[in-house]
Design a protein around this motif. Structure first.
Motif, short mmCIF file in Angstrom:
data_model
loop_
_atom_site.label_atom_id
_atom_site.label_comp_id
_atom_site.label_asym_id
_atom_site.label_seq_id
_atom_site.Cartn_x
_atom_site.Cartn_y
_atom_site.Cartn_z
N GLU A 156 0.83 -1.20 0.00
CA GLU A 156 0.00 0.00 0.00
C GLU A 156 0.87 1.27 0.00
O GLU A 156 0.59 2.21 -0.74
N LEU A 157 1.91 1.27 0.83
CA LEU A 157 2.82 2.42 0.86
C LEU A 157 3.43 2.68 -0.51
O LEU A 157 3.51 3.80 -0.98
N LEU A 158 3.80 1.57 -1.14
CA LEU A 158 4.43 1.67 -2.45
C LEU A 158 3.44 2.22 -3.49
O LEU A 158 3.77 3.11 -4.28
N ALA A 159 2.22 1.70 -3.44
CA ALA A 159 1.19 2.15 -4.39
C ALA A 159 0.90 3.63 -4.18
O ALA A 159 0.79 4.40 -5.15
N GLU A 160 0.82 4.05 -2.93
CA GLU A 160 0.56 5.47 -2.63
C GLU A 160 1.67 6.36 -3.16
O GLU A 160 1.42 7.41 -3.74
N MET B 50 3.06 9.81 -9.86
CA MET B 50 2.43 9.75 -11.18
C MET B 50 1.43 10.90 -11.35
O MET B 50 1.27 11.43 -12.46
N ALA B 51 0.77 11.29 -10.27
CA ALA B 51 -0.17 12.41 -10.35
C ALA B 51 0.58 13.68 -10.73
O ALA B 51 0.12 14.48 -11.54
N ILE B 52 1.77 13.84 -10.14
CA ILE B 52 2.58 15.02 -10.47
C ILE B 52 3.01 14.96 -11.94
O ILE B 52 2.91 15.94 -12.68
N VAL B 53 3.43 13.77 -12.37
CA VAL B 53 3.85 13.60 -13.77
C VAL B 53 2.70 13.96 -14.72
O VAL B 53 2.87 14.73 -15.67
N LYS B 54 1.52 13.43 -14.41
CA LYS B 54 0.36 13.68 -15.30
C LYS B 54 0.03 15.14 -15.38
O LYS B 54 -0.36 15.65 -16.42
N GLU B 55 0.18 15.82 -14.24
CA GLU B 55 -0.15 17.24 -14.25
C GLU B 55 0.90 18.06 -15.01
O GLU B 55 0.58 19.07 -15.61
N GLY C 155 0.97 12.35 -23.03
CA GLY C 155 0.97 11.07 -22.34
C GLY C 155 2.02 10.11 -22.86
O GLY C 155 2.25 9.06 -22.26
N ASN C 156 2.66 10.45 -23.97
CA ASN C 156 3.69 9.56 -24.54
C ASN C 156 5.09 9.94 -24.12
O ASN C 156 6.05 9.29 -24.54
N ASN C 157 5.19 10.99 -23.34
CA ASN C 157 6.54 11.42 -22.94
C ASN C 157 7.26 10.26 -22.28
O ASN C 157 6.67 9.49 -21.52
N GLU C 158 8.53 10.15 -22.56
CA GLU C 158 9.29 9.00 -22.04
C GLU C 158 9.45 9.02 -20.53
O GLU C 158 9.87 8.04 -19.92
N VAL C 159 9.07 10.14 -19.89
CA VAL C 159 9.14 10.21 -18.43
C VAL C 159 8.29 9.10 -17.79
O VAL C 159 8.65 8.55 -16.75
N TYR C 160 7.16 8.74 -18.44
CA TYR C 160 6.29 7.71 -17.86
C TYR C 160 7.03 6.39 -17.69
O TYR C 160 6.98 5.76 -16.65
N ASN C 161 7.71 6.00 -18.77
CA ASN C 161 8.47 4.75 -18.70
C ASN C 161 9.59 4.83 -17.69
O ASN C 161 9.82 3.90 -16.92
N ALA C 162 10.27 5.97 -17.71
CA ALA C 162 11.43 6.13 -16.81
C ALA C 162 11.00 6.02 -15.35
O ALA C 162 11.63 5.33 -14.56
N VAL C 163 9.90 6.69 -15.00
CA VAL C 163 9.46 6.67 -13.61
C VAL C 163 8.91 5.29 -13.24
O VAL C 163 9.22 4.76 -12.17
N ASN C 164 8.13 4.70 -14.14
CA ASN C 164 7.62 3.36 -13.85
C ASN C 164 8.74 2.35 -13.67
O ASN C 164 8.68 1.47 -12.80
N GLU C 165 9.77 2.50 -14.47
CA GLU C 165 10.93 1.60 -14.37
C GLU C 165 11.60 1.75 -12.98
O GLU C 165 11.97 0.77 -12.35
#
Ligand code: ASP
Ligand code: MG
Length: 423
Positions: free
Chosen positions: A61-65, A71-76, A81-91
């Motif tokens: 739960e801590l990890l998901a939060e 991710m909320a900051i990234v989306k804002e 939505g295709n920016n490579e930041v999504y992959n980098a952060v998820n990785e």
């Protein structure tokens, strides 16, 4: 070349990151290295996920939060939505998941190494987001893994800098910056000679920026904070604070040592050694002047400075046999305190007892009383406040102490410390 340091509060939301980017953009014509902490309270969260102290039921739960928060900051920040930041952060979150899922280490050293491995993700993630964002809005920069640059020994959680190796490694980014490339890198974390990740101690990002400033031979370093500068007291405890405009290096070191939280205690020294000015400025009011630590003769304006430490404990240590408190006993006492890793905030001795004031921490108190208990009677008194006043007058002391009984007092020409009951 200048070095900027942005702390957790200055990047704790998308709006904060935009504000930070706005500050950076004002200086884009300069040669610039930007050091960033983890976003908001991320480090505190990560500390609760380290194998060995984490409650395994709580971790997912801590990890998901934490992932949602970032991710909320990234989306804002990124419309695209295709920016490579999504992959980098998820990785990075994948790697973090792996780190928190590993089996707890059986030894304290192993735990400390795991700690560094886990908490370092706060800065890796924040700088990944910020570097991408600055590039996204046209502030071209290069993300640098500071673990390749600031080299420490393997003393985990409190890495000691290998200055020679760090100076060598810094040359790489020095020439990048000289050729006009802005650098974005992490505070707080570093790399050990054995390849593992280390950290420089909590709140260590200021120190990271100072290390880089020193090794890069920067003209100045600026810490962007949520306060207007170096104040003569913590506004949490004091209504009428005065902003200090100039502070000599030594004074800043003393104040940080006594507990002034505006800068990390290790920060001023590397700057002093190369005569680099340290500006402390407000990210809320970036035009305002702030405070400067530098080669000055005295604090300006002249005013008393107050430092409060709450939750203090007074330990009174008395030999059980008929011996006095002399050098041999002091040696045992200090040896024990050093072994346990207790920091002494104030001390005083008489013939029959030795008094030390330390931060309250049940675990440390227990091990101190146990270890010292063989040879000494140890009594302690909790719920105390240690007040340090520099440039004091008797009137100033009286108004602060406010008729509370004083348990311990020490005066030098410039500084008084009084220990009183809290509240
Ligand atoms: N993120 C680290 C901490 O919270 C380092 C820093 O902010 O200076 O302690
Ligand atoms: Mg900080």
């Amino acid at each position: 070349m200048i070095v900027f340091k942005f702390g957790g509060a200055s990047v704790n939301s998308a709006a904060a990151v935009r504000n930070m980017a706005d500050i950076v953009s004002r200086y884009k014509e300069q040669r610039l290295a930007v050091v960033v902490s983890a976003m908001g309270k991320t480090t505190n969260r990560l500390e609760r996920m380290v194998p060995g102290v984490a409650n395994p039921d709580e971790v997912p739960e801590l990890l998901a939060e934490l992932q949602e928060y970032h991710m909320a900051i990234v989306k804002e920040l990124f419309d695209d939505g295709n920016n490579e930041v999504y992959n980098a952060v998820n990785e990075l979150f994948e790697q973090l998941r792996h780190a928190v899922d590993s089996a707890p280490s059986p030894t304290p050293q192993g735990y400390n190494a795991d700690y560094d491995r886990v908490v370092s993700f706060g800065e890796l993630i924040s700088t990944t987001i910020i570097s991408h964002y600055l590039n996204y809005i046209g502030l071209h920069n290069q993300w640098v893994d500071v673990r390749q640059i600031i080299i420490t020994d393997t003393h985990h959680r409190e890495g000691r800098v290998n200055w020679e190796a760090t100076r060598q490694r810094t040359k790489v980014i020095g020439s990048m910056i000289d050729s006009g490339i802005m650098i974005v890198t992490q505070g707080f974390i570093a790399g050990a000679t054995d390849g593992s990740t280390t950290t420089l101690g909590r709140e260590g990002s200021d120190y990271s920026a100072a290390i880089l400033s020193h090794c890069l031979g920067a003209e100045s370093m600026t810490i962007w904070k949520d306060v207007p500068g170096f104040l003569n007291a913590d506004p949490k405890y004091f209504n009428n604070t005065v902003k200090i405009s100039q502070i000599p290096y030594n004074e800043a070191i003393e104040l940080a040592y006594y507990g002034a939280s505006v800068i990390h205690p290790k920060t001023a020294k590397p700057l002093q050694n190369s005569n680099i000015k340290l500006h402390i400025r407000s990210f809320v009011e970036p035009e305002a002047e702030g405070s400067t630590v530098g080669p000055y003769d005295r604090i300006e304006p002249v005013t008393p400075l107050y430092i409060f430490r709450n939750q203090q404990v007074l330990l009174s240590i008395m030999p059980k046999d008929f011996s006095f408190i002399a050098e041999d006993n002091l040696q045992i006492i200090f040896g024990t305190l050093a072994d346990i890793g207790v920091r002494v905030n104030m001390m005083q001795n008489s013939a029959l007892s030795f008094s030390v004031v330390v931060d309250d921490n049940t675990q440390l108190l227990d091990s101190m009383t146990t270890k010292l208990g063989h040879q000494f009677r140890v009594r302690y008194n909790r719920g105390l406040q240690l007040i340090t006043i520099r440039n004091y007058t008797q009137e100033v002391i009286d108004s602060i102490v406010n008729h509370r009984p004083i348990l311990l007092e020490q005066r030098s020409r410039s500084t008084v410390q009084v220990l009183v009951t809290e509240g």
